[in-house]
Design an enzyme around this catalytic site. Structure first.
Site, short mmCIF file in Angstrom:
data_model
loop_
_atom_site.label_atom_id
_atom_site.label_comp_id
_atom_site.label_asym_id
_atom_site.label_seq_id
_atom_site.Cartn_x
_atom_site.Cartn_y
_atom_site.Cartn_z
N LYS A 111 0.85 -1.19 0.00
CA LYS A 111 0.00 0.00 0.00
C LYS A 111 0.89 1.25 0.00
CE LYS A 111 -3.49 -2.50 2.67
NZ LYS A 111 -4.34 -2.48 3.89
N TYR B 136 -12.26 -3.20 -2.10
CA TYR B 136 -12.68 -3.30 -0.69
C TYR B 136 -14.20 -3.26 -0.54
CZ TYR B 136 -7.91 -2.83 1.19
OH TYR B 136 -6.60 -3.04 1.55
N PHE C 242 -14.46 3.67 8.46
CA PHE C 242 -13.14 4.03 7.93
C PHE C 242 -13.05 3.87 6.41
CE2 PHE C 242 -13.00 -0.42 9.37
CZ PHE C 242 -12.61 -1.06 8.20
N ARG D 28 -1.16 -14.71 3.89
CA ARG D 28 -1.85 -14.03 4.99
C ARG D 28 -1.08 -14.21 6.30
NH1 ARG D 28 -6.19 -10.53 4.56
NH2 ARG D 28 -7.14 -11.41 6.43
N THR E 39 -4.71 -8.09 10.83
CA THR E 39 -5.13 -6.79 10.27
C THR E 39 -4.61 -5.63 11.11
OG1 THR E 39 -7.13 -7.84 9.43
CG2 THR E 39 -7.14 -5.42 9.57
N ARG F 85 3.55 -7.11 9.07
CA ARG F 85 2.96 -6.03 9.88
C ARG F 85 3.53 -6.01 11.28
NH1 ARG F 85 -3.10 -7.38 7.76
NH2 ARG F 85 -3.11 -6.11 5.86
N ASN G 259 -1.22 -0.16 7.54
CA ASN G 259 -0.67 -1.50 7.76
C ASN G 259 0.09 -2.07 6.56
OD1 ASN G 259 -2.87 -2.15 6.21
ND2 ASN G 259 -3.90 -3.37 7.77
N HIS H 221 -1.41 -5.57 1.62
CA HIS H 221 -2.67 -6.31 1.46
C HIS H 221 -2.39 -7.70 0.95
CE1 HIS H 221 -6.57 -7.60 -0.06
NE2 HIS H 221 -5.92 -7.98 -1.13
N GLU I 45 -9.63 -10.41 -7.05
CA GLU I 45 -8.64 -9.32 -6.98
C GLU I 45 -7.64 -9.41 -8.12
OE1 GLU I 45 -7.30 -9.79 -2.95
OE2 GLU I 45 -9.23 -9.11 -2.15
P1 GTP Z 1 -6.23 -6.27 3.62
O1 GTP Z 1 -5.20 -7.32 3.35
O2 GTP Z 1 -5.77 -4.88 3.29
O3 GTP Z 1 -7.56 -6.60 2.97
O4 GTP Z 1 -6.42 -6.27 5.19
P2 GTP Z 1 -7.15 -7.38 6.06
O5 GTP Z 1 -7.75 -8.44 5.17
O6 GTP Z 1 -6.19 -7.82 7.09
O7 GTP Z 1 -8.31 -6.54 6.76
P3 GTP Z 1 -9.74 -6.12 6.15
O8 GTP Z 1 -9.93 -6.68 4.79
O9 GTP Z 1 -10.74 -6.39 7.18
O10 GTP Z 1 -9.56 -4.54 6.06
C1 GTP Z 1 -8.98 -3.95 4.91
C2 GTP Z 1 -8.14 -2.78 5.32
O11 GTP Z 1 -8.97 -1.77 5.88
C3 GTP Z 1 -7.12 -3.07 6.42
O12 GTP Z 1 -5.94 -3.63 5.95
C4 GTP Z 1 -6.87 -1.67 6.96
O13 GTP Z 1 -6.01 -0.95 6.08
C5 GTP Z 1 -8.26 -1.07 6.87
N1 GTP Z 1 -8.95 -1.23 8.16
C6 GTP Z 1 -9.53 -2.35 8.65
N2 GTP Z 1 -10.06 -2.10 9.87
C7 GTP Z 1 -9.80 -0.80 10.13
C8 GTP Z 1 -10.08 0.06 11.22
O14 GTP Z 1 -10.69 -0.32 12.21
N3 GTP Z 1 -9.65 1.35 11.12
C9 GTP Z 1 -8.98 1.81 10.02
N4 GTP Z 1 -8.59 3.09 10.00
N5 GTP Z 1 -8.69 1.03 8.99
C10 GTP Z 1 -9.09 -0.25 9.03
MG MG Z 2 -8.95 -8.00 3.53
#
Ligand code: GTP
Ligand code: MG
Length: 154
Positions: free
Chosen positions: A9, A49, A57, A87, A93, A104, A114, A117, A128
């Site tokens: 990212k 997303y 958010f 993963r 996350t 991370r 973070n 992705h 994707e």
């Molecule tokens: P990705 O690999 O990026 O998809 O992350 P993930 O699968 O571990 O988490 P998820 O798909 O639930 O969320 C996608 C992204 O949204 C996260 O990687 C974060 O960048 C963002 N995100 C998720 N939860 C929060 C939150 O509570 N606050 C904020 N600011 N960002 C969030």
């Molecule tokens: Mg995700």
């Protein structure tokens, strides 16, 4: 064999973490079959997303991915169990819950920054990969030299 979509990212790009991510996947023995720098449109990011559309958010997430202050480095990696393993290599996350040793867990402290992705399932990976690498010829089939020393046939 399996493929997953991995993206560094914009925060990870600013922080010079692209090579760290590539290094970990290469060292593990996975094969890079697609790679490009993109500033994704808001529309692409919203589709990527889509399952988070109702989250508070969401707008901030789309802004930070697509405002062009840095590109997203989009990649497709191939190899055994790469979706789940990817993963695990990335970590939880919320980086404050990511285990030490994960990407991370080594480099991040904030869920909103973070760095990376990774697809979370076979279905997400398919969606994707076609979203980010839709054009013909963007993914390369090739045999990594020495792969017989990394992946056995049995
Ligand atoms: P990705 O690999 O990026 O998809 O992350 P993930 O699968 O571990 O988490 P998820 O798909 O639930 O969320 C996608 C992204 O949204 C996260 O990687 C974060 O960048 C963002 N995100 C998720 N939860 C929060 C939150 O509570 N606050 C904020 N600011 N960002 C969030
Ligand atoms: Mg995700």
């Amino acid at each position: 064999t399996e493929r997953t979509f991995i993206a560094v990212k914009p925060d990870g790009v600013h922080r010079g973490l692209v090579h760290k991510v590539i290094e970990r996947f290469e060292n593990r023995g996975y094969k890079l079959v697609g790679l490009k720098a993109v500033v994704p449109s808001r529309q692409l990011t919203e589709e990527h997303y889509a399952d988070l559309k109702s989250k508070p958010f969401f707008k901030g997430l789309v802004d930070y991915m697509s405002n062009g202050e840095a590109p997203v480095i989009a990649m497709v990696w191939e190899g055994p169990d790469v979706i789940k393993q990817g993963r695990a290599m990335i970590g939880a996350t919320n980086p404050l819950q990511s285990a030490p040793g994960t990407i991370r867990g080594e480099y991040c402290v904030s869920v909103g920054r973070n760095a990376i992705h990774g697809s979370d399932s076979f279905e997400s990976a398919e969606k994707e990969i076609s979203l980010w690498f839709g054009k013909a010829g963007e993914l390369i089939d090739w045999k990594r030299s020495g792969s017989e020393w990394v992946i056995s046939n049995n």
